[in-house]
Design a protein around this motif. Structure first.
Motif, PDB file in Angstrom:
ATOM      1  N   VAL A  25      -2.369   6.835   2.413  1.00  0.00           N
ATOM      2  CA  VAL A  25      -2.090   6.345   3.774  1.00  0.00           C
ATOM      3  C   VAL A  25      -3.138   6.903   4.748  1.00  0.00           C
ATOM      4  O   VAL A  25      -3.592   6.189   5.647  1.00  0.00           O
ATOM      5  N   ALA A  50      -6.059   4.787   4.550  1.00  0.00           N
ATOM      6  CA  ALA A  50      -5.797   3.502   5.218  1.00  0.00           C
ATOM      7  C   ALA A  50      -5.954   3.660   6.727  1.00  0.00           C
ATOM      8  O   ALA A  50      -6.544   2.813   7.401  1.00  0.00           O
ATOM      9  N   GLN A  77      -9.675   3.852   7.717  1.00  0.00           N
ATOM     10  CA  GLN A  77     -10.462   2.622   7.760  1.00  0.00           C
ATOM     11  C   GLN A  77      -9.876   1.584   8.713  1.00  0.00           C
ATOM     12  O   GLN A  77     -10.623   0.865   9.367  1.00  0.00           O
ATOM     13  N   ASP A  78      -8.564   1.482   8.778  1.00  0.00           N
ATOM     14  CA  ASP A  78      -7.991   0.446   9.636  1.00  0.00           C
ATOM     15  C   ASP A  78      -6.552   0.805   9.989  1.00  0.00           C
ATOM     16  O   ASP A  78      -5.619   0.478   9.252  1.00  0.00           O
ATOM     17  N   VAL A  81      -4.699  -0.358  12.301  1.00  0.00           N
ATOM     18  CA  VAL A  81      -3.871  -1.537  12.588  1.00  0.00           C
ATOM     19  C   VAL A  81      -3.253  -2.071  11.292  1.00  0.00           C
ATOM     20  O   VAL A  81      -2.063  -2.405  11.237  1.00  0.00           O
ATOM     21  N   PHE A  82      -4.065  -2.101  10.232  1.00  0.00           N
ATOM     22  CA  PHE A  82      -3.543  -2.533   8.925  1.00  0.00           C
ATOM     23  C   PHE A  82      -2.409  -1.604   8.491  1.00  0.00           C
ATOM     24  O   PHE A  82      -1.345  -2.065   8.045  1.00  0.00           O
ATOM     25  N   ARG A  94      -0.406   0.174  10.221  1.00  0.00           N
ATOM     26  CA  ARG A  94       0.816  -0.059  11.009  1.00  0.00           C
ATOM     27  C   ARG A  94       1.488  -1.368  10.596  1.00  0.00           C
ATOM     28  O   ARG A  94       2.713  -1.466  10.561  1.00  0.00           O
ATOM     29  N   SER A  95       0.656  -2.355  10.259  1.00  0.00           N
ATOM     30  CA  SER A  95       1.231  -3.663   9.920  1.00  0.00           C
ATOM     31  C   SER A  95       2.000  -3.629   8.597  1.00  0.00           C
ATOM     32  O   SER A  95       2.844  -4.487   8.353  1.00  0.00           O
ATOM     33  N   ILE A  96       1.693  -2.642   7.741  1.00  0.00           N
ATOM     34  CA  ILE A  96       2.432  -2.551   6.482  1.00  0.00           C
ATOM     35  C   ILE A  96       3.565  -1.518   6.566  1.00  0.00           C
ATOM     36  O   ILE A  96       4.092  -1.073   5.546  1.00  0.00           O
ATOM     37  N   GLY A  97       3.900  -1.122   7.777  1.00  0.00           N
ATOM     38  CA  GLY A  97       5.096  -0.308   7.977  1.00  0.00           C
ATOM     39  C   GLY A  97       4.875   1.189   7.992  1.00  0.00           C
ATOM     40  O   GLY A  97       5.829   1.954   7.861  1.00  0.00           O
ATOM     41  N   LYS A  98       3.624   1.628   8.143  1.00  0.00           N
ATOM     42  CA  LYS A  98       3.381   3.073   8.156  1.00  0.00           C
ATOM     43  C   LYS A  98       3.394   3.598   9.589  1.00  0.00           C
ATOM     44  O   LYS A  98       2.687   3.051  10.450  1.00  0.00           O
ATOM     45  N   ASN A  99       4.166   4.650   9.786  1.00  0.00           N
ATOM     46  CA  ASN A  99       4.198   5.308  11.090  1.00  0.00           C
ATOM     47  C   ASN A  99       2.955   6.204  11.174  1.00  0.00           C
ATOM     48  O   ASN A  99       2.978   7.370  10.782  1.00  0.00           O
ATOM     49  N   PHE A 110       1.871  10.478  10.205  1.00  0.00           N
ATOM     50  CA  PHE A 110       0.897  10.917   9.200  1.00  0.00           C
ATOM     51  C   PHE A 110      -0.223  11.742   9.839  1.00  0.00           C
ATOM     52  O   PHE A 110      -0.660  12.748   9.290  1.00  0.00           O
TER      53      PHE A 110
END
Lengths: 249, 290
Positions: B160, B163, B166-167, B169-170, B172-177, B181
């Motif tokens: 994570v 992720a 690198q991005d 926004v990506f 966050r869009s897959i549900g990571k707070n 992190f």
């Protein structure tokens, strides 16, 4: 999952009214296309529904639960997935890792279990199997260990779909899922979208290509100047000459 | 021999610092200018606990790490909502605040006079009273930092972080707070930096604010960049290069005042050359940030 809906949503950027009194309901099944000219507010609507943009006024709900001010990750966890017009993937890591990172509620994402590895290996094995199933579904299994950045543009679109599915989303918002993709890959992506729809998941996609909309959409929403100007089945909406002429050219 | 061991000890301390910063800057893409502040918190915590309460080193190290982690939360929760350059500026501000506290809270830190007489540590009856023993302890600290950062980066948690780097926004869009992190990575990074500070305090047996300026933060960032961000051996190589090569200037016969200034020129030139010809560092795969 219950339907996702918005009520009288407004959003402006400076002097530009991006959304004006938009009220819509997206069922958790079927395929809905959002069409309209550039600047119609299609992407802004998806950004509002997925929490990336806060509306100036109006409300968004999943079932009876209001989600208007929720952050994107919280909305995603309720089963609302999305992809982006400008592909957003982790291009520096493997295709498999892109899907794995999207798996929800992983124990190994918490600090202490990650450090002490309590129960992480089993979960990782389970998630790897699920991720490989998804890669098989989008026919990228053979590229699982390649870097995501090495995939073709069309394959990256499929990978973005696999990531979205890995979140276990019930309703998927796809921003131009076939734009800029070679024709044979378009057919493959549409085939996958139909298959996803058959798994009782709702798909909402933004598209400019009317032939694609005719081919797979069950419902069409037409937007212009931030407003919903028409809504209905493709047969109803796309046969209206004023819609075709005024909004689609 | 003692001189060589001294270089090894300093390199081990800087390796610990570079590895800890790499978790934040290399893995997560968050460039912090406050690393020297957390290094200082560890050093001062150990110095105070060892001189005033005569606590053993393991207790003082753990206390320093805990203290740095807690303070990091005060910084990270508000500042991690900021992005890119704004975050860097916020950490710079925090570094300045902490330096002022080290320098001006005279009752606690003795201000510019610093804290002297920090005792040599004893671990389970083993008195660390020579350079080779300190070198062993330094290597243990560096290995511990490597172990922690390695475990985290090769786990779903580390995935994570990459992720986010690198991005975001990506992510966050897959549900990571992502905030959660980043706060966790910041706290671990700060705690490991504090452990290096504790070791430094016990080794030098004296701490004063001049060791924890923003220049120290920049030096550690340089180590991460030159070695290679988000790479296993990058921090070690970066620390080894920037600790050992300037020492070579001692043997050029230049007056010490000139050699000291040349060291800064050397750091600067090396950074410019790396940015131009190898932005991913000596052994890294990725450029700094994204």
């Amino acid at each position: 999952m219950n339907a996702l809906r918005c009520q009288i949503v407004n959003k402006s950027f400076g002097g530009v009214q991006a959304l004006l009194d938009v009220s819509l309901r997206f069922p958790p099944s079927g395929i809905t296309a959002i069409i309209g000219p550039n600047g119609a507010g299609k992407t802004t609507l998806v950004n509002v529904l997925t929490g990336f943009v806060r509306p100036d006024a109006g409300h968004c709900y999943i079932g009876a639960q209001e989600i208007t001010r929720w952050p994107p990750h919280r909305i995603a966890r309720t089963g609302v997935g999305r992809t982006f017009q400008d592909l957003r993937l982790i291009t520096q890591v493997s295709v498999l890792d892109n899907v794995l990172v999207a798996c929800p509620a992983q124990r190994g994402e918490r600090l202490l279990p990650a450090l002490l590895r309590f129960g992480v290996a089993k979960e990782e094995t389970r998630n790897c199997a699920a991720a490989m199933d998804l890669l098989r579904f989008v026919e990228l299994e053979s590229r699982a260990h390649d870097l995501a950045g090495e995939l073709s543009y069309g394959q990256q679109k499929l990978l973005a779909l696999a990531c979205c599915l890995a979140t276990q989303a019930s309703i998927l918002f796809l921003d131009e899922p076939v734009a800029g993709v070679a024709p044979q890959m378009v057919a493959e992506i549409l085939d996958r979208l139909r298959a996803v729809s058959c798994q009782h998941k709702g798909i909402v996609f933004i598209e400019h290509d009317i032939s694609v909309v005719r081919e797979i959409a069950d419902q069409v929403i037409v937007m212009d100047d931030g407003k919903v100007v028409a809504q209905g089945s493709p047969a109803e909406v796309l046969e209206r000459p004023e819609i075709m002429e005024a909004y689609l050219g | 021999m003692d001189y060589l061991l001294h270089i090894v000890i300093i390199a081990a301390i800087y390796t610990t610092l570079a590895v800890s910063l790499d978790l934040l800057a290399g893995q997560t893409g968050l460039l912090s200018l406050a690393h020297a502040a957390f290094y200082g918190i560890g050093a001062y915590s150990s110095a105070l606990l060892a001189t005033a309460l005569h606590l053993p080193i393991l207790v003082s190290v753990l206390a320093g790490m805990l203290c740095a982690a807690v303070v990091s939360l005060l910084v990270s929760v508000p500042s991690l909502r900021l992005h890119d350059d704004y975050f860097v500026i916020a950490t710079f501000g925090f570094q300045m605040i902490l330096f002022s506290i080290f320098n001006n809270w005279v009752d606690l830190t003795h201000g510019p006079l610093g804290i002297a007489g920090i005792p040599q540590p004893t671990i389970f009856g083993w008195q660390i009273n020579s350079n080779w023993k300190f070198a062993c302890l330094g290597l243990l600290f560096a290995c511990f930092a490597y172990f922690v950062v390695g475990r985290l980066s090769h786990s779903p948690f580390g995935r994570v972080l990459r992720a986010i780097r690198q991005d975001e926004v990506f992510a966050r869009s897959i549900g990571k707070n992502t905030l959660k992190f980043k706060v966790a990575a910041f706290a671990v990074s700060a705690a490991l930096a504090a452990s290096a500070g504790s070791l430094y305090a016990h080794y030098i047996s004296y701490v004063d604010p001049s060791s924890f300026t923003v220049m120290e933060s920049i030096l550690v960032i340089s180590m991460v960049i030159i070695g290679g961000p988000a790479s296993t051996w990058g921090p070690l190589i970066g620390a080894a290069v920037l600790v050992t090569l300037p020492e070579a200037l001692r043997f050029t016969g230049l007056p010490s005042a000139v050699a000291a200034n040349l060291r800064q020129v050397f750091y600067g030139a090396l950074l410019v050359i790396m940015m131009m010809f190898r932005p991913q560092g000596l052994v890294g795969r990725y450029g700094f940030g994204r």
